[in-house]
Design a protein around this motif. Structure first.
Motif, PDB file in Angstrom:
ATOM      1  N   GLY A  99      49.459  45.416  47.505  1.00  0.00           N
ATOM      2  CA  GLY A  99      49.218  44.045  47.939  1.00  0.00           C
ATOM      3  C   GLY A  99      49.664  42.999  46.943  1.00  0.00           C
ATOM      4  N   ARG A 100      49.399  41.788  47.334  1.00  0.00           N
ATOM      5  CA  ARG A 100      49.850  40.623  46.577  1.00  0.00           C
ATOM      6  C   ARG A 100      49.310  40.589  45.158  1.00  0.00           C
ATOM      7  N   ASN A 101      48.105  41.071  44.947  1.00  0.00           N
ATOM      8  CA  ASN A 101      47.484  41.014  43.624  1.00  0.00           C
ATOM      9  C   ASN A 101      47.512  42.353  42.893  1.00  0.00           C
ATOM     10  N   ARG A 102      48.449  43.223  43.266  1.00  0.00           N
ATOM     11  CA  ARG A 102      48.509  44.522  42.601  1.00  0.00           C
ATOM     12  C   ARG A 102      48.849  44.333  41.125  1.00  0.00           C
ATOM     13  N   HIS A 103      48.384  45.264  40.325  1.00  0.00           N
ATOM     14  CA  HIS A 103      48.638  45.228  38.889  1.00  0.00           C
ATOM     15  C   HIS A 103      50.147  45.330  38.658  1.00  0.00           C
ATOM     16  N   PRO A 104      50.691  44.613  37.668  1.00  0.00           N
ATOM     17  CA  PRO A 104      52.135  44.665  37.389  1.00  0.00           C
ATOM     18  C   PRO A 104      52.668  46.083  37.150  1.00  0.00           C
TER      19      PRO A 104
END
Length: 165
Positions: A99-104
């Motif tokens: 998703g949009r806020n996945r860890h880099p």
């Protein structure tokens, strides 16, 4: 940015990166305490014990994105892992892997293809990424057991690469 330079936070709040493991073969795994695949912790720990002294480590990344199967906080997760499976490998803070806020780190890892040539989203808990000392990454889907011959071959290849370097 090289994946080894992406900032990571341990479950105890300390900052690290994969660069701290440059000379090691690292298995990155998104883990959960209340999943049908949770017994894989036992095999992950067995790999850690068998190969740890030779330059291998598992890094567990708790994730609550799949059916809320990792609801606890860091202390709950550490206690469960230690008491239930005797986990000695490092655990990181809880992350999002999709998703949009996945860890880099997972932003980079999800671009890696699996044995079938498919990249993309992490399918479920216990998806494994074996990162070789030279930076090459191999991806294994959740139902692939940690002691599967293909996983062991990836670990052994990485250990041989590290020894030759």
């Amino acid at each position: 940015m090289d994946i080894r330079d992406i900032p990571l936070t341990t479950i105890d709040g300390e900052t690290t990166t994969l660069a701290d493991y440059t000379d090691r073969v690292v298995m990155v795994v998104n883990v959960a305490s209340k999943c049908g695949l949770t017994p894989q912790y036992e095999k992950l720990e067995a790999l850690q014990r068998e190969y740890g002294d030779r330059g291998f480590t598992v890094l567990g990344f708790p994730c609550n994105q799949f059916a809320g199967q990792e609801p606890g906080d860091g202390d709950d997760i550490k206690e469960f892992c230690s008491m239930t499976y005797g986990v000695t490998f490092p655990l990181m803070e809880k992350v999002k892997v999709n998703g949009r806020n996945r860890h880099p780190l997972y932003e980079a890892l999800t671009k890696v293809t699996d044995a079938a040539g498919k990249a993309g989203r992490v399918k479920w808990n216990f998806e494994k990424f074996v990162v070789q000392p030279g930076g090459r990454v191999q991806r294994f889907r959740p139902t692939t057991q940690p002691d599967d011959p293909a996983v062991i071959a990836a670990i052994e290849a990485g250990l041989a690469e590290a020894k030759a370097a």
